[in-house]
Design a protein around this motif. Structure first.
Motif, mmCIF file in Angstrom:
data_model
loop_
_atom_site.group_PDB
_atom_site.id
_atom_site.type_symbol
_atom_site.label_atom_id
_atom_site.label_comp_id
_atom_site.label_asym_id
_atom_site.label_seq_id
_atom_site.Cartn_x
_atom_site.Cartn_y
_atom_site.Cartn_z
ATOM 1 N N SER A 25 0.793 -1.219 0.000
ATOM 2 C CA SER A 25 0.000 0.000 0.000
ATOM 3 C C SER A 25 0.832 1.279 0.000
ATOM 4 N N TRP A 26 0.116 2.401 -0.093
ATOM 5 C CA TRP A 26 0.703 3.741 -0.130
ATOM 6 C C TRP A 26 -0.382 4.742 0.255
ATOM 7 N N ALA A 27 -0.015 5.996 0.465
ATOM 8 C CA ALA A 27 -0.994 7.041 0.753
ATOM 9 C C ALA A 27 -1.619 7.499 -0.558
ATOM 10 N N ASP A 28 -2.910 7.289 -0.691
ATOM 11 C CA ASP A 28 -3.633 7.664 -1.911
ATOM 12 C C ASP A 28 -4.006 9.137 -1.902
ATOM 13 N N CYS A 29 -4.504 9.631 -0.782
ATOM 14 C CA CYS A 29 -4.907 11.026 -0.625
ATOM 15 C C CYS A 29 -4.448 11.482 0.751
ATOM 16 N N VAL A 30 -3.794 12.634 0.836
ATOM 17 C CA VAL A 30 -3.249 13.085 2.115
ATOM 18 C C VAL A 30 -4.062 14.230 2.723
ATOM 19 N N ASP A 31 -5.086 14.675 2.021
ATOM 20 C CA ASP A 31 -6.018 15.669 2.568
ATOM 21 C C ASP A 31 -7.430 15.267 2.148
ATOM 22 N N TRP A 32 -7.863 14.153 2.711
ATOM 23 C CA TRP A 32 -9.190 13.607 2.426
ATOM 24 C C TRP A 32 -10.204 14.284 3.342
ATOM 25 N N ARG A 33 -11.261 14.851 2.757
ATOM 26 C CA ARG A 33 -12.271 15.559 3.548
ATOM 27 C C ARG A 33 -13.590 14.803 3.460
ATOM 28 N N PRO A 34 -13.898 14.044 4.487
ATOM 29 C CA PRO A 34 -15.110 13.215 4.482
ATOM 30 C C PRO A 34 -16.374 14.059 4.554
ATOM 31 N N ASN A 35 -17.433 13.547 3.938
ATOM 32 C CA ASN A 35 -18.716 14.237 3.987
ATOM 33 C C ASN A 35 -19.250 14.315 5.408
ATOM 34 N N ASN A 36 -18.967 13.268 6.182
ATOM 35 C CA ASN A 36 -19.398 13.218 7.576
ATOM 36 C C ASN A 36 -18.154 13.134 8.465
ATOM 37 N N PRO A 37 -17.651 14.266 8.959
ATOM 38 C CA PRO A 37 -16.422 14.243 9.766
ATOM 39 C C PRO A 37 -16.547 13.410 11.036
ATOM 40 N N ASN A 38 -17.768 13.240 11.548
ATOM 41 C CA ASN A 38 -17.961 12.485 12.779
ATOM 42 C C ASN A 38 -17.896 10.973 12.565
ATOM 43 N N LYS A 39 -18.122 10.552 11.336
ATOM 44 C CA LYS A 39 -18.042 9.131 10.990
ATOM 45 C C LYS A 39 -17.491 9.031 9.570
ATOM 46 N N PRO A 40 -16.187 9.249 9.426
ATOM 47 C CA PRO A 40 -15.593 9.318 8.087
ATOM 48 C C PRO A 40 -15.743 8.031 7.290
ATOM 49 N N GLY A 41 -15.974 8.174 6.005
ATOM 50 C CA GLY A 41 -15.954 7.067 5.067
ATOM 51 C C GLY A 41 -14.860 7.318 4.054
ATOM 52 N N TRP A 42 -14.404 6.264 3.398
ATOM 53 C CA TRP A 42 -13.219 6.377 2.546
ATOM 54 C C TRP A 42 -13.494 6.068 1.084
ATOM 55 N N GLY A 43 -14.731 5.703 0.743
ATOM 56 C CA GLY A 43 -15.070 5.436 -0.653
ATOM 57 C C GLY A 43 -15.240 6.709 -1.459
ATOM 58 N N ALA A 44 -15.326 6.576 -2.777
ATOM 59 C CA ALA A 44 -15.405 7.732 -3.668
ATOM 60 C C ALA A 44 -16.597 8.635 -3.356
ATOM 61 N N LYS A 45 -17.684 8.058 -2.848
ATOM 62 C CA LYS A 45 -18.875 8.846 -2.551
ATOM 63 C C LYS A 45 -18.887 9.389 -1.125
ATOM 64 N N ASP A 46 -17.838 9.070 -0.355
ATOM 65 C CA ASP A 46 -17.818 9.446 1.055
ATOM 66 C C ASP A 46 -17.067 10.732 1.345
ATOM 67 N N GLY A 47 -16.440 11.321 0.331
ATOM 68 C CA GLY A 47 -15.667 12.530 0.564
ATOM 69 C C GLY A 47 -14.958 12.977 -0.693
ATOM 70 N N LYS A 48 -14.016 13.901 -0.529
ATOM 71 C CA LYS A 48 -13.277 14.448 -1.667
ATOM 72 C C LYS A 48 -11.836 14.706 -1.262
ATOM 73 N N CYS A 49 -10.929 14.559 -2.213
ATOM 74 C CA CYS A 49 -9.506 14.754 -1.949
ATOM 75 C C CYS A 49 -9.075 16.167 -2.323
ATOM 76 N N PHE A 50 -8.335 16.820 -1.416
ATOM 77 C CA PHE A 50 -7.846 18.172 -1.644
ATOM 78 C C PHE A 50 -6.326 18.254 -1.656
ATOM 79 N N GLY A 51 -5.634 17.142 -1.459
ATOM 80 C CA GLY A 51 -4.180 17.166 -1.470
ATOM 81 C C GLY A 51 -3.613 15.772 -1.648
ATOM 82 N N TYR A 52 -2.481 15.686 -2.331
ATOM 83 C CA TYR A 52 -1.895 14.389 -2.676
ATOM 84 C C TYR A 52 -0.421 14.324 -2.291
ATOM 85 N N ALA A 53 0.109 13.103 -2.321
ATOM 86 C CA ALA A 53 1.534 12.902 -2.104
ATOM 87 C C ALA A 53 2.313 13.490 -3.273
ATOM 88 N N ARG A 54 3.612 13.574 -3.127
ATOM 89 C CA ARG A 54 4.461 14.136 -4.177
ATOM 90 C C ARG A 54 4.372 13.303 -5.455
#
Length: 259
Positions: A25-54
């Motif tokens: 494995s590796w870090a796919d997204c380093v600034d993942w912003r979940p739709n529900n911060p209190n119960k984060p989900g990691w699928g494509a429909k659960d949030g959006k990525c705002f920052g990535y690895a180099r």
């Protein structure tokens, strides 16, 4: 079934088993912003990525979790003899894609690469990674370490220095299970940035221990700006709920059945 068909099926099965065994494995997204911060989900429909690895290839059109089959592959396994902190495309038992420090940001972010993450002191940040067949019950969860220095960086720090600056320890198997597909299962965890860090560009490292002394890392930068009286769903500076797995920061293990 004919002999030829049987042999082809056997080859396909062996190929799949080899791929599963060698999947890391590796870090796919380093600034993942979940739709529900209190119960984060990691699928494509659960949030959006705002920052990535180099040098993360955001325009590769590859399925989530498939970059290990590219050349160079995305995962980087450190060599215990030197423990180079970030892949330079040469060092390591499995060199992986280049993630070493570049003075010019355009060589690591923007264009064909993902954007660099930005944050403010005390901000809660989340990182996402693919399970790669390792978030299963018969494998021990040795954890993911999030390392960052206390001051802005102008280069990559030695691993020995980073190990003294562990911000958080997260459970690797904190995932959204995909039935029948433990390879592409999305996983992640969250932590809080220190409230007293000054503005500047900071190096971060995601470091996962698969087996004893078998380490995989991803590196990225975060531009920390001065605090503003503005907030969004991922900028909370309130202390996150403490879990038993975390040593510093917090985790978001809401799928404990995988642990």
């Amino acid at each position: 079934m004919t002999l030829k068909a049987t042999l082809l099926a056997l080859v396909a099965t062996l190929t799949l088993l080899i791929a599963m065994t060698e999947a890391h494995s590796w870090a796919d997204c380093v600034d993942w912003r979940p739709n529900n911060p209190n119960k984060p989900g990691w699928g494509a429909k659960d949030g959006k990525c705002f920052g990535y690895a180099r040098q993360y290839p955001v325009n590769s059109k590859r399925r989530f979790g498939d970059l290990d089959s590219d050349s160079p592959n995305r995962h980087y396994q450190q060599n215990p003899k030197d423990f180079t902190s970030c892949s330079d495309g040469r060092a390591g038992r499995e060199p992986g894609a280049k993630e070493n420090y570049q003075k010019q940001l355009s060589k690591s972010y923007g264009g064909k690469f993902g954007n660099m993450a930005t944050a403010v002191p005390g901000q809660r940040m989340c990182v996402r990674w693919p399970a790669k067949n390792h978030a299963v019950k018969d494998e021990k969860d040795r954890g993911v370490f999030i390392n960052m220095p206390k001051k802005p960086t102008t280069g990559d720090l030695k691993q020995s220095v980073l190990m003294k600056n562990t911000l958080a320890k997260l459970p690797y198997k904190n995932c959204n299970p995909i039935k029948g597909d433990t390879d592409h299962t999305p996983c992640g965890g969250c932590f809080n940035l220190p409230k007293d860090i000054g503005p500047g560009r900071y190096m971060f490292q995601w470091r996962w221990e698969l087996n004893p002394n078998e380490w995989y890392t991803s590196c990225w930068d975060v531009q920390v700006n001065a605090s503003k009286n503005k907030s969004n769903s991922n900028n909370s500076t309130e202390p996150a709920p403490k879990k038993t797995f975390a040593t510093l920061g917090d985790d978001t293990n809401v799928f404990s059945e995988l642990a």
